[in-house]
Write an enzyme that holds these catalytic residues in place. Structure first.
Site, PDB file in Angstrom:
ATOM      1  N   GLU D  60      14.217  19.439 -21.287  1.00  0.00           N
ATOM      2  CA  GLU D  60      15.603  19.007 -21.067  1.00  0.00           C
ATOM      3  C   GLU D  60      16.284  18.515 -22.337  1.00  0.00           C
ATOM      4  OE1 GLU D  60      13.060  18.347 -19.098  1.00  0.00           O
ATOM      5  OE2 GLU D  60      13.660  19.158 -17.149  1.00  0.00           O
ATOM      6  N   HIS D 129      13.973  11.973  -6.844  1.00  0.00           N
ATOM      7  CA  HIS D 129      14.829  13.163  -6.730  1.00  0.00           C
ATOM      8  C   HIS D 129      16.119  12.903  -5.966  1.00  0.00           C
ATOM      9  CE1 HIS D 129      11.658  15.499  -8.451  1.00  0.00           C
ATOM     10  NE2 HIS D 129      12.150  16.650  -8.083  1.00  0.00           N
TER      11      HIS D 129
HETATM   12  C1  LIG Z   1      11.510  16.795 -15.822  1.00  0.00           C
HETATM   13  C2  LIG Z   1      11.625  17.742 -14.693  1.00  0.00           C
HETATM   14  N1  LIG Z   1      12.312  18.900 -14.852  1.00  0.00           N
HETATM   15  C3  LIG Z   1      12.422  19.786 -13.839  1.00  0.00           C
HETATM   16  C4  LIG Z   1      11.852  19.535 -12.620  1.00  0.00           C
HETATM   17  C5  LIG Z   1      11.958  20.563 -11.476  1.00  0.00           C
HETATM   18  N2  LIG Z   1      10.638  21.176 -11.262  1.00  0.00           N
HETATM   19  C6  LIG Z   1       9.786  20.698 -10.340  1.00  0.00           C
HETATM   20  S1  LIG Z   1       8.315  21.486 -10.406  1.00  0.00           S
HETATM   21  C7  LIG Z   1       8.788  22.470 -11.664  1.00  0.00           C
HETATM   22  C8  LIG Z   1       7.849  23.481 -12.235  1.00  0.00           C
HETATM   23  C9  LIG Z   1       6.667  22.824 -12.884  1.00  0.00           C
HETATM   24  O1  LIG Z   1       5.726  23.804 -13.218  1.00  0.00           O
HETATM   25  P1  LIG Z   1       4.262  23.428 -13.651  1.00  0.00           P
HETATM   26  O2  LIG Z   1       4.308  22.252 -14.565  1.00  0.00           O
HETATM   27  O3  LIG Z   1       3.621  24.657 -14.176  1.00  0.00           O
HETATM   28  O4  LIG Z   1       3.537  22.941 -12.333  1.00  0.00           O
HETATM   29  P2  LIG Z   1       3.318  23.819 -11.023  1.00  0.00           P
HETATM   30  O5  LIG Z   1       4.486  23.582 -10.128  1.00  0.00           O
HETATM   31  O6  LIG Z   1       3.184  25.248 -11.434  1.00  0.00           O
HETATM   32  O7  LIG Z   1       2.061  23.300 -10.411  1.00  0.00           O
HETATM   33  C10 LIG Z   1      10.117  22.206 -12.028  1.00  0.00           C
HETATM   34  C11 LIG Z   1      10.856  22.924 -13.069  1.00  0.00           C
HETATM   35  C12 LIG Z   1      11.166  18.309 -12.465  1.00  0.00           C
HETATM   36  N3  LIG Z   1      10.618  17.961 -11.287  1.00  0.00           N
HETATM   37  N4  LIG Z   1      11.057  17.456 -13.509  1.00  0.00           N
END
Ligand SMILES: Cc1ncc(C[n+]2csc(CCOP(=O)(O)OP(=O)(O)O)c2C)c(N)n1
Ligand SMILES: Cc1ncc(C[n+]2csc(CCOP(=O)(O)OP(=O)(O)O)c2C)c(N)n1
Ligand SMILES: [Mg+2]
Ligand SMILES: [Mg+2]
Lengths: 331, 325, 331, 325
Positions: D60, D129
Site C-alpha cells: 500500500e 475491516h
Molecule cells: C494490508 C492489507 N491489504 C489488503 C488486504 C486484503 N486482502 C486480504 S487477504 C489478501 C491476499 C493475501 O494473500 P496471501 O498473503 O498470499 O495469503 P492467502 O490469502 O493466499 O492465504 C488481500 C489482498 C488486507 N487484508 N490487508
C-alpha cells in the site's frame, strides 16, 4: 577497516575533470557558509550538511541528462546545486525568502525546482523511493526515455518503503537509478546496528535488481559506476541499485552532539576526503596547478558570496499569502 | 521542590521506571548511542545497557508492532517514535492491533504498552516535521492519549501510563523540552483528569500541550483588561475529562478552545461539541476555537508564526466573545 | 509445472502417523461444514477456507511445544484447531456466540485463545509479523525458551511489514519461526505478478536468515522441515524462514468468483491433495486400512456435528455488554 | 433515465475516464485479474489491458506513493486502496507527500491524483475491516475528500475529481455497491457543494456516505409523527460546504448530525462546531450527534447493529431536540 585514499589516474579530458572538482568545491563552500549562517541564526530549522560526501552527488548527477528526474532527501543541498538550481535560489530558500526555490516554504530540507525536474527535498526517510518508482512508471507509460535518479541513505534501507519500492521497480522494470549513500550512520545508528545484512548490494540483488558498489569518496569511481548504471537503466534493463560508500564529516544535523563515534574515526575518514584526494591526483597527472585550484576555490567562494547577498536582499512572503498555493488553479 | 526541565523530568521518570520494573525497556530510533533525538534518554544506555535501552533500525511499523508483541509477551515496553510525523508509518499497528486487540479477543489479550512521541511545530522544521495529530489518536477507542504540558506532568504521567493495562500514547510537545519549572514533591501522577491551571470567572480557555503556555499568556493580558480567564489544561486527550471543562463553562458562560492542530476536524471541535451538547443553555456566546491555519507548516519564521495559535489570537477571540472589539 | 504428488514412506510410528491424518481430516470437515453454514447464513462476514493447505498447519504446529506462541492470519481455522482451541469454541465464534473463543467479537478472522497462546487471527496482511518479532523479543529478554511461530501467505512478503520484521528478527536473533504459506495466489494475484523475485527463500536469505523449503502438500515434508527449523530456533540460532509450497483448493473467500485461475490448474493440484495422497501412502505402508480411514473420518464429522450443536445452543452477548473488555481492569 | 447500481455507476465512470484520457490509469490490489474486490473494475482489464488496469503487489505504501509520482510525471492515476482499513499503511505518503507537496514546493509541484477506497461497516467484517476514518482525511489541508452516497454521485464525481489539480480521495461505502437507482441524464458532476436530499422545516439531518439512507429513513418515520426533517448530504467532506447546512439550520433551528465514525473526534463534531460558530443564535436546542459507539466493530450481527447509527437512534435524537420523549 578504512580503505586507502582514492588514487590513480583521472580518465577524463581536462575540462570535464576540472568541472568535477569545481562542483565539489561549490557544494563544500556553500555548505561551510550555511553552517556559519546557521550559527548566526540566519538559517534555521534543520540543516543537514553533505560535507565529505560531495563526490557522490557530483559523480552521479554528472551521469544524468537534463530531462531526467531527480529525487533526493533532506541532505540535498549539493544535489540541488549540481542539478542546476541556482545557488542564489538555494541560499534564499534557506533564508526563508520568497526568492527561494520553494518560496521560503520549504527551507533546507525541501528544496524543489520544476525547471530542472528536481523533485526535492523529502524529510521522511525512505519517502522518496515510492515517488521515484511512480515518476519512472509515468516515463515508462509515456515512453519518454527519461530515467529517475533516487538518492537515499543506508538508514532508509530498513524501511518498508525501500522494500516495497524495490520490488515494484524490479517487478515492472522501471527506469530508476537507486543511489544509496552509505555513510555508515543513520543519525547515531551504525549500519551494523540497523541491518542484519550489511552488504547492501546483496540485499538489493534479492529483488532481482542489477547492483553496483563504488567508493563514494572517489568522484571518478562514482561517475563511472553511475554512467554504466544509467546507461543500462535507460536501455530498458530495469532498475539499478548503486551503493556509494561514503562518510559524513560533520554532525548529522546542527543538533547532533556526536556521542556515537569518536573523533579518530572521523579523522581517519578525512584522509579519504573527496576534494583533496582528487585534486592531488589531478596535480600528479599535471591536469591541475595549485594556482588553478585556488582559482576554482575563489570562484566557488565568489558564487557563495553572491548567493548570500542575494538571499540577504530577498523579500518575505506577505503573511496574507500564507495559504497561497495550497490548491492548484481551477481547484 | 526542585527546579528541573521538562526533558530532565521525562528522563527521571524513564530512569525510575527502568529501575523499578525489570519488565520495562525503552526502544526506538537513536534512544541509545545518540542519547535520544531530544536528549531525553541521554545516559540511560550507559546505565541500563543495550538490552533495555534498545536502538532500533528505521522501521517504525515493525518496532512499534514489536512493542505490542513484547507487551503481549509479558514485558512493559516504552516505545519512542521520535515524532508524530513518523508515527504515520506505524499507525496500522497502533490502530489495527494495539487498540483493537483486547476487545476483539473477547478480553483475552491486553496490550500494556506506552508509546512516546514528540509533537508540534514552532522550530521552523517545515511541513513534514511539524504535525500536531493528537486528535487522530484521540479518536481511537482502546487507547489512552496523554499530553503532559508541565514539568510536573512530564515527571508524573509515565508511571501510571505504565501501570495501565492498555496502550497509552504520550505526546511531548517539542517546544517544551527546555521548559524549566519547580517540581513539587510529591508530584501528582494522575492520568484521568484535566487540570485548572488558573482560576477565573469571565471566560474559560481550554488548551493542552504546547498551547497551554499560550493560553496562560493570553490570560495575563486579559487580566490587564479586567477579564478574568480560567485556564484548563486537558492533560488527557482520550478519554476527555468533560466534566472539568463543562463545569467551568457553566460558571463562566464563555469558552475558547486553543489547539495547535489544523482547525477542521481538530480536537478543539470535539471539545466545542461537548460544551454545546452539555452546557448549551449556560452559554452567553458561541464557544470559539483558536487553531492552526489550514496549511502545511511553512519554513519561514514569520509564516510559521502566522500559521500557529498565538496569545494575541486568543485574546482577540475572547474579546469577540465579550463583545469587545 | 506442478510437481508429482507426494509419495514415499512415512517415517513415523503408527499412532503419530495417524494423528497427522486425523488432524487434517478434522480441519477439512470443520471447514466443509463452515462453508455449508455460510451458505445458510449461520456464519457471516468473511470466511477464508484452508482446504487443500491442511498439511502445512498440521505438520508445522506438530513441531511446536505447548508453551510456544502462535501468530496466524485470517485463514486460521486450522491453526487454531490444531493449536488446541476447541472446535466448539471455534464454531461458536463463527456463529458470533458468547461461547466463541473471542466471545463472538472476532468471527472467522479473529480467533484468539490465551490458554494455548494463540495470538490470533489477524486480518491485516503482514500485520502479524511485527507482533511475532515482539513476542519473541519478550521471550528472549525473559529467557523463557519459547519460540514464536508466525504464519503468513506469500502475498505478505511484498509488504513493508515483512521486510522490517525480518530485519529486526535477524538483527536481534529473535526466536521466530517464519512460516510462509505459499499458495501461489494473493486473492487473484499470482506470485509472478507480485514478486520480482519468486524464490522466497532467496528473498528471506538476504536478511541473513536460515531458510528452508518444503512441499506444503506433504505433511511429512512439512513436519520434518518444521521440526529441524524449530530446533535451530530454540537452540538460539536466530530466526528461521520456511516456505511451504501449497495450494488453495477453494476460492479466496466466499465472495471470490475465481476469474484469475482456470479449473484445470485447480484440478491438477487436487491430485496433490494432502489428505488422499497421505492416506494412500499410509495404506501402501500397511499403517492404515480403509475402515480405519473411514473411522477417523467419522470421528472428525462427529466432532463437527458436536461443534455445530454447541454453537447453535450458544448464547448472544447482551447488547449492554457492547463496551465490555474495551479497557482492562484497573484502567 | 436508466436504472443502474452504484457499482455499475462507478465502473461506467472509470471506463469513461480511461476512454477519454490516455493519461488515466487504474492501479491497485486485484483491480485487474480478480475484477476488483467489490467487482467495480470488472471487465476493465480485458478492455484496457494490464498497463492501464494495473494489479499491484500488497504494498500500500509504495503503490500509493507510486501513484503520487506518476501524477507528478504527467499521468492521471486512479489508485484503489481496496479499503480505508488498509490505507493506514499508506497514510504517510498521502499526508506527508501528496497533501503537502504543492504548498511546500512553493506551488511548483501539484499532485493530480485520485485515490478510491471502500469504507464503513455493516457486513460483519469485524474490527479490522470496518473502519470509517473519513474524518482523518478531512482534517488534512491540501487534499479534497468526497463521499458519493448516491448512484448519481458514484457516476458523476470521478470526472471532476480527475480534472482537479490536487489529490482527491473518494470514499465508497461498502454497503452502497449494490444500491440501485435511476441515473438522471445529464447527471450532476459537482464536487463543491452539499446537497439537500429532502426538504423540511422542523429539523436538519446532516449525513454523508452510508448514513444518508439512514437519515432519509428516519425522516420518513418523523414525517409520520408530523415532524418535517430536511436531509442534507454533505457529499464533500473537505472542504466542507458549510453554507448549505448552516443556511438550513438557520431555518429549522435544530440539527442532528449522523456519522458512522466513532463519536469522539468525528466529522460530526466538526459539523456541529461550525453550526454553533455560525448559527448559535438561530438554534432552539443544542445540535445533536448520532455516531458509532466507541468500540472496535464487533463481528456478531446484533452487536454490530447496536454499535452503528440506526434510523431509530436518529428519530430518538430528533424527538429529544423537539422536547418529545
Ligand atoms: C494490508 C492489507 N491489504 C489488503 C488486504 C486484503 N486482502 C486480504 S487477504 C489478501 C491476499 C493475501 O494473500 P496471501 O498473503 O498470499 O495469503 P492467502 O490469502 O493466499 O492465504 C488481500 C489482498 C488486507 N487484508 N490487508
Ligand atoms: C520515517 C522517518 N523516521 C525517522 C526520521 C528521523 N531521521 C531523520 S534523518 C535520520 C537518519 C537517516 O539516515 P540515512 O538514511 O542513513 O541518511 P543520512 O542522514 O545518513 O544521509 C533519521 C532517523 C525521519 N526523518 N523519517
Ligand atoms: Mg546514513
Ligand atoms: Mg497466498
Amino acid at each position: 577497516m578504512i580503505p586507502a585514499p582514492p588514487s590513480g589516474p583521472v580518465p577524463y579530458p581536462r575540462e570535464f575533470a576540472l568541472r568535477l572538482l569545481a562542483d565539489m568545491l561549490r557544494i563544500r563552500r556553500m555548505e561551510e557558509k550555511s553552517a556559519e549562517l546557521y550559527g548566526e541564526g540566519k538559517i534555521r530549522g534543520f540543516l543537514h550538511l553533505y560535507i565529505g560526501e560531495e563526490a557522490v552527488a557530483t559523480g552521479a548527477i554528472g551521469a544524468l541528462r537534463p530531462e531526467d528526474n531527480l529525487v533526493a532527501t533532506y541532505r540535498e543541498h549539493g544535489h540541488a546545486l549540481l542539478r542546476g538550481v541556482a545557488m542564489n535560489a538555494i541560499m534564499a530558500e534557506m533564508y526563508g525568502k520568497r526568492e527561494g526555490c520553494s518560496r521560503g516554504r520549504g527551507g533546507s530540507m525541501h528544496l524543489f525546482d520544476a525547471a530542472t525536474r528536481f523533485f526535492g527535498g523529502n524529510a521522511i526517510v525512505g519517502g522518496g523511493l515510492p515517488l521515484a518508482a511512480g515518476l519512472a512508471l509515468a516515463d515508462r507509460m509515456q515512453r519518454t526515455g527519461r530515467i529517475t535518479a533516487c538518492f537515499f541513505g543506508e538508514g532508509a534501507v530498513a524501511e518498508g518503503a525501500f522494500h516495497e519500492s524495490m520490488n515494484l521497480a524490479a517487478l515492472w522494470r522501471l527506469p530508476v537509478l537507486f543511489c544509496c549513500e552509505n555513510n555508515l550512520y543513520a543519525m547515531g545508528t551504525a549500519i551494523e546496528r540497523s541491518e542484519s545484512q550489511t552488504d547492501l548490494c546483496a540485499k538489493a540483488a534479492s529483488y532481482g535488481v542489477a547492483t553496483r558498489r563504488a567508493d563514494g569518496m572517489d568522484v571518478v569511481a562514482v561517475h563511472e559506476a553511475a554512467k554504466e548504471a544509467a546507461e543500462s537503466v535507460r536501455a530498458g534493463g530495469g532498475p539499478c541499485f548503486i551503493e556509494f560508500q561514503t562518510y559524513r564529516f560533520r554532525a548529522h544535523s546542527m543538533f547532533d552532539p556526536e556521542l556515537y563515534r569518536d573523533k579518530a574515526e572521523v579523522e581517519a575518514w578525512r584522509t579519504r576526503g573527496p576534494i583533496h584526494t582528487y585534486s592531488a591526483r589531478l596535480k600528479t597527472q599535471g591536469l591541475l596547478t595549485e594556482d588553478e585550484f585556488q582559482e576554482l576555490d575563489r570562484a566557488a567562494m565568489e558564487e557563495v558570496r553572491g548567493a548570500v547577498a542575494y538571499a540577504e536582499a530577498g523579500t518575505l512572503e506577505p503573511v496574507e499569502d500564507l495559504a497561497r498555493d495550497l490548491c492548484g488553479a481551477g481547484a | 521542590m526542585r527546579r528541573i526541565t521538562y526533558r530532565e523530568a521525562l528522563r527521571e521518570a524513564l530512569r525510575e521506571a527502568l529501575l523499578q520494573d525489570a519488565r520495562v525497556f525503552l526502544m526506538g530510533e537513536d534512544v541509545g548511542r545518540y542519547g535520544g533525538t531530544y536528549a531525553v534518554s541521554k545516559g540511560l544506555l550507559e546505565e541500563f545497557g543495550p538490552e533495555r535501552v534498545r536502538d532500533t533500525p528505521l522501521s517504525e511499523l515493525a518496532f512499534v508492532g514489536a512493542g505490542i508483541g513484547a507487551a503481549l509477551g509479558g514485558m512493559r515496553p516504552i516505545v519512542e517514535v521520535m515524532t508524530v510525523n513518523f508515527s504515520l508509518l506505524a499507525l496500522d499497528q497502533i490502530v489495527n492491533t494495539a487498540a483493537l486487540l483486547r476487545h476483539m479477543s473477547g478480553g483475552q489479550f491486553g496490550v500494556p504498552l506506552v508509546i512516546r512521541m514528540a509533537t508540534g511545530a514552532g522550530r521552523q522544521l517545515a511541513a513534514q516535521h511539524s504535525h500536531s495529530l493528537e486528535c487522530w489518536y484521540a479518536h481511537v477507542p482502546g487507547i489512552k492519549v496523554l499530553a503532559p504540558a508541565t514539568v510536573e506532568d512530564a515527571r508524573g504521567m509515565l508511571a501510571p501510563a505504565l501501570a495501565d493495562p492498555d496502550p497509552v500514547i504520550l505526546f511531548e510537545h517539542a517546544q517544551l523540552y527546555n521548559l524549566e519549572d519547580d517540581l513539587p514533591e510529591p508530584f501528582t501522577a494522575d492520568i484521568a483528569r484535566a487540570a485548572v491551571r488558573r482560576r477565573g470567572d469571565d471566560v474559560t480557555l481550554i488548551a493542552y500541550g504546547g498551547c497551554l503556555s499560550k493560553a496562560l499568556q493570553a490570560a495575563d493580558r486579559l487580566a490587564d483588561e479586567g477579564i478574568a480567564a480560567e485556564v484548563i489544561d486537558l492533560r488527557v486527550l482520550r478519554p476527555l475529562d468533560t466534566d472539568t471543562f463543562v463545569e467551568s463553562v457553566r460558571r463562566t458562560h464563555r469558552a475558547v478552545v486553543v489547539d495547535e492542530g489544523w482547525r477542521s476536524g481538530s480536537l478543539a471541535a470535539e471539545v466545542l461539541a461537548r460544551i454545546v451538547e452539555q452546557a448549551f443553555y449556560d452559554l452567553d456566546a458561541p464557544p470559539a476555537r483558536v487553531c492552526s491555519e489550514e496549511v502545511p507548516m511553512p519554513y519561514a519564521r514569520h509564516l510559521e508564526e502566522a500559521a500557529l495559535p498565538q496569545p494575541a489570537k486568543i485574546v482577540d477571540a475572547v474579546r469577540g466573545l465579550m463583545g469587545r472589539r
